[in-house]
Enzyme design. Structure first.
Site, PDB file in Angstrom:
ATOM      1  N   HIS A  38       0.810  -1.217   0.000  1.00 21.99           N
ATOM      2  CA  HIS A  38       0.000   0.000   0.000  1.00 21.99           C
ATOM      3  C   HIS A  38       0.847   1.272   0.000  1.00 21.99           C
ATOM      4  CE1 HIS A  38      -3.301  -2.726   0.932  1.00 21.99           C
ATOM      5  NE2 HIS A  38      -4.078  -1.777   0.494  1.00 21.99           N
ATOM      6  N   GLY A  39       1.989   1.234   0.616  1.00 19.38           N
ATOM      7  CA  GLY A  39       2.786   2.456   0.625  1.00 19.38           C
ATOM      8  C   GLY A  39       4.140   2.250   1.254  1.00 19.38           C
TER       9      GLY A  39
END
Lengths: 481, 315
Positions: A323-324
């Site tokens: 996701h990041g």
């Protein structure tokens, strides 16, 4: 190009009209051109990354099919994964790893200036990289045949409705549909349009109107405490769902207009009765990707209990990192992993699977919702410190409950009128999701008599037009991944 | 396919009728004026005295007590750039009669800073010009904004404003601020905040140097030239400020005044226009009763200022 932009409002009807006007044999060209134009309208240069990934994976799959030696096949697979993931690493994780190494060395008083690249993260890179990888792995396993027609394959990888934020499609579902000769299906198209409208409702009426409150609090959480933090967290829980599932609805609806069915990505996740169930309802295309390409190859649950729990943790930590590039996302994934491990230890399998009713249902749903909301604190916070600040100040002042609520509302400057409006809209969304547990709400409405269903459609249109967030079209949260 | 298209058209038509009906009621009931643009509906045809400017222009000129008040007009709008001063002039120059006096307000931020298109609030600031300027004079014109702000304002209204207006309730647009007096606020803190917004934000983050905004300087020359061609007399004016504001500038950016006045002097020398600087005028600089904050006159102050200005610059 954003789904919620005027450019897309022009783009989609043109593509729709041309698609059905063209003979089948030319439609893949239109999909490819439209998809590349769609992506290039955001950043023209980065289209070469998609092209690069497409060429590499196309060539690798062809080689895999021709190669008979298992060892060589493995090397081809590893090489392709390194190249595709290398691009992802370079653009998304280089600065994170470099900074983390510097931070780690600093613990031993070794000073290192981290090397940072000043690069814009290509939109949707995590999504199309994973789609590409699943194709190559499927060919390696012999689950699908390598596509010979480069045009079809390129259209499959870049298919514009799901290019930048999913659903992450599987070869066996999407590629044959791109190749198949479709005839226009009125019911499929109208279903698609209704889904698009519902997606817009979730995105621009709910997510975008909650977003300013969330940003205001989470950009500087130290300026807030107590109920303001609870509200902002609750709003983000709803915002991220409406934003992302709204995008998925628009993507799936758009594809239906072209006669193509994408996989379902959300199934009322906030009505889940266990954390395990939550992950079978939230971002399904990613969860199943990790299940099929990470969890099961690691042994899944057919191993010792410790190994099974370790597998769960690995999958969720990697999912967080997907996701990041920030420790906040890793922790978010870790919390969900740990939640599932604890759930599998403390709660018997039969209880997890059993569908409760009445008050037990409500308690279980409320617990999972609270757990997911808690985990979102890490997801939305800019740093781990911010997240811990929020957690430690959520209940500041709760000893005086009335003042706690009143001060919280005043701190985020939300008028009662706006709160009431948001509550009504969220209730609409929740009602739709609740009934979706049993029936296809869109189909059910379609069966009603013409006056009722047209009233519903007009009301929805009216709400979208008048209750949407005013101003510049806001990006979808998942674009940054 | 025909069935789908005909149903879609029918749906769009019904929805458009509903939207337009709501819009008609909204427009009829909406009395708010958060951007102060309603005044352009009643712009005089023969303007004798007018002014341009940002909020310093908007709040510092009150012509109500002048005999010729019906031939006066205030073109000032909050945070208005010199570029938009000139764009408004281009659109409304035929309303300015020969021998009119045009006060061009120069604030400390007038010549400095990055292009306004780069600022975060540009979109919302820019949207207010759609109802009062033609498309060719609007920066980064786009049809969607035009639709929302000009043709179907109900679509551009915030939900709470829309519903309150439709229900016939009064919407507060902050118009009472002009009556406020500076005694009610912490003037020193306000001055520091104003300094940051007006000067610090317009400095280069690395070097601390003021960023010259050439577009603004060029627009000032164009505005002066346009006024002169129109047969009007442009006069440059810096409006009164409280001493706390000018002291904050002196203290935090000692070199600022040299740069500001060198540009003003250059313009004065090049064009021959007059410049009236009330920034340090002692009749105003410690008179809290005439200010609503450290750098904006209140209504009483604005009436007195116009009185002095006409006396000293026009007569």
């Amino acid at each position: 190009m954003l789904f919620n932009s005027f450019a897309f409002a022009l783009f989609l009807p043109i593509v729709f009209a041309l698609y059905w006007a063209l003979p089948h044999k030319y439609r893949w060209i239109l999909i490819l051109l439209a998809s590349y134009y769609f992506y290039m309208s955001w950043n023209a240069k980065y289209v070469f990354l998609i092209l690069f990934t497409t060429i590499i994976s196309y060539g690798a799959a062809r080689l895999l099919e021709q190669e008979e030696m298992q060892k060589r096949k493995k090397w081809i697979l590893v090489g392709t994964a390194v190249l595709c993931l290398g691009v992802l690493f370079f653009f998304k994780y280089f600065n994170f790893v470099s900074g983390s190494v510097a931070d780690f060395l600093a613990l031993f008083a070794i000073k290192m200036n981290p090397i940072t690249l000043n690069l814009l993260l290509p939109v949707g890179i995590s999504f199309y990289t994973f789609q590409t990888l699943s194709y190559v792995i499927d060919v390696y396993r012999g689950d699908v045949a390598a596509e010979r027609h480069f045009g079809y394959y390129a259209a499959f990888i870049s298919f514009f409705p799901q290019l930048v934020a999913g659903p992450i499609e599987r070869t066996s579902n999407l590629l044959p549909q791109i190749k198949k000769h479709h005839t226009f299906d009125y019911n499929q198209a109208t279903y698609g349009l209704k889904l698009i409208a519902w997606g817009y409702f979730k995105k621009i009426v709910i997510a975008d109107t909650l977003s300013p409150y969330v940003s205001w609090v989470y950009d500087a959480p130290q300026n807030f405490s107590g109920f303001a933090l609870v509200l902002a967290t609750l709003f983000f829980t709803l915002q991220i769902y409406c934003d992302f599932s709204g995008y998925s609805d628009i993507a799936i609806g758009t594809s239906k207009l072209l006669g193509i069915n994408l996989m379902t990505n959300f199934k009322s996740p906030y009505f889940s009765q266990s954390i395990k169930e939550f992950w079978s309802r939230w971002h399904i295309s990613l969860s199943t990707w990790f299940r099929d390409y990470v969890y099961i190859p690691l042994g899944g649950n057919r191993v010792s209990k410790i190994r099974y729990h370790l597998n769960l943790m690995i999958v969720f930590l990697v999912s967080g990192l997907w996701h990041g590039a920030n420790w906040t996302f890793v922790l978010w994934g870790g919390i969900h992993g740990a939640g599932q491990v604890v759930e599998s230890i403390l709660v018997p399998k039969q209880t997890i699977k059993r569908r409760s009713k009445g008050i037990f249902w409500l308690v279980r749903v409320a617990f999972v919702f609270a757990f997911a909301s808690f985990a979102w604190i890490f997801f939305v916070s800019h740093s781990v410190q911010d997240a811990f600040y929020v957690i430690s100040h959520l209940f500041t002042g709760i000893s005086a409950p009335l003042a706690y609520v009143k001060d919280g509302l005043a701190a985020i400057e939300m008028e009662k009128f706006i709160l009431l409006k948001e509550a009504c809209l969220i209730f609409m969304m929740a009602a739709y999701d609740y009934f979706s547990l049993q029936v296809d709400v869109i189909q059910e409405i379609s069966k009603k008599n013409v006056v009722i269903r047209w009233l519903v459609y007009l009301c929805l249109g009216w709400i979208i037009v008048f209750f949407s967030q005013k101003g510049v079209a806001a990006e979808f949260v998942y674009f940054q991944f | 396919m025909k069935k789908l298209i005909s149903k879609l058209i029918l749906f769009a038509v019904i929805l458009a009728v509903v939207v337009e009906s709501v819009n008609i009621v909204y427009v009829k009931r909406d009395k708010s004026d958060p951007n102060y643009i309603r005044k352009f509906q009643n712009i005089p045809n023969e303007i004798q005295i007018c002014n341009f400017g940002s909020s310093h222009g908007l709040y510092s000129y009150d012509y109500e007590e002048l005999e010729e008040k019906d031939a006066c007009f205030n073109f000032g709008l909050s945070a208005q750039s010199l570029s938009y001063d000139y764009r408004l002039f281009q659109e409304y120059k035929d309303h300015i009669r020969e021998h009119a006096v045009v006060f061009i307000t120069l604030s400390y931020f007038s010549f400095f800073g990055e292009p306004e298109e780069n600022s975060e609030d540009f979109a919302s600031k820019n949207a207010r010009y759609y109802p009062i300027l033609p498309a060719k004079l609007i920066k980064q014109y786009d049809f969607a904004t035009d639709l929302f702000t000009h043709y179907v304002p109900a679509l551009g209204a915030e939900t709470d404003v829309l519903i309150k207006t439709l229900l016939g309730k009064t919407v507060d647009d902050g118009g009472d601020d002009w009556q406020r007096v500076a005694f009610d606020i912490d003037v020193s803190a306000d001055a520091e905040g104003a300094y940051v917004r007006h000067i610090e934000y317009n400095q280069d983050e690395q070097t601390g140097q003021l960023l010259l905004n050439q577009e603004s300087v060029d627009a000032l020359y164009a505005l002066i030239e346009g006024c002169q061609k129109q047969g009007a007399t442009p006069i440059l004016v810096t409006t009164p400020y409280l001493a706390e504001y000018t002291n904050a500038v002196k203290k935090n950016a000692p070199g600022f005044y040299d740069q500001f006045y060198s540009i003003v002097n250059q313009v004065v020398n090049d064009t021959g226009v007059e410049y009236y600087d009330y920034a340090f005028d002692e009749r105003f600089s410690d008179n809290y009763a005439w200010f609503m904050n450290s750098d904006h006159l209140n209504q009483e102050g604005a009436r007195n200022f116009v009185h002095f200005l006409i006396e000293e610059a026009v007569h």
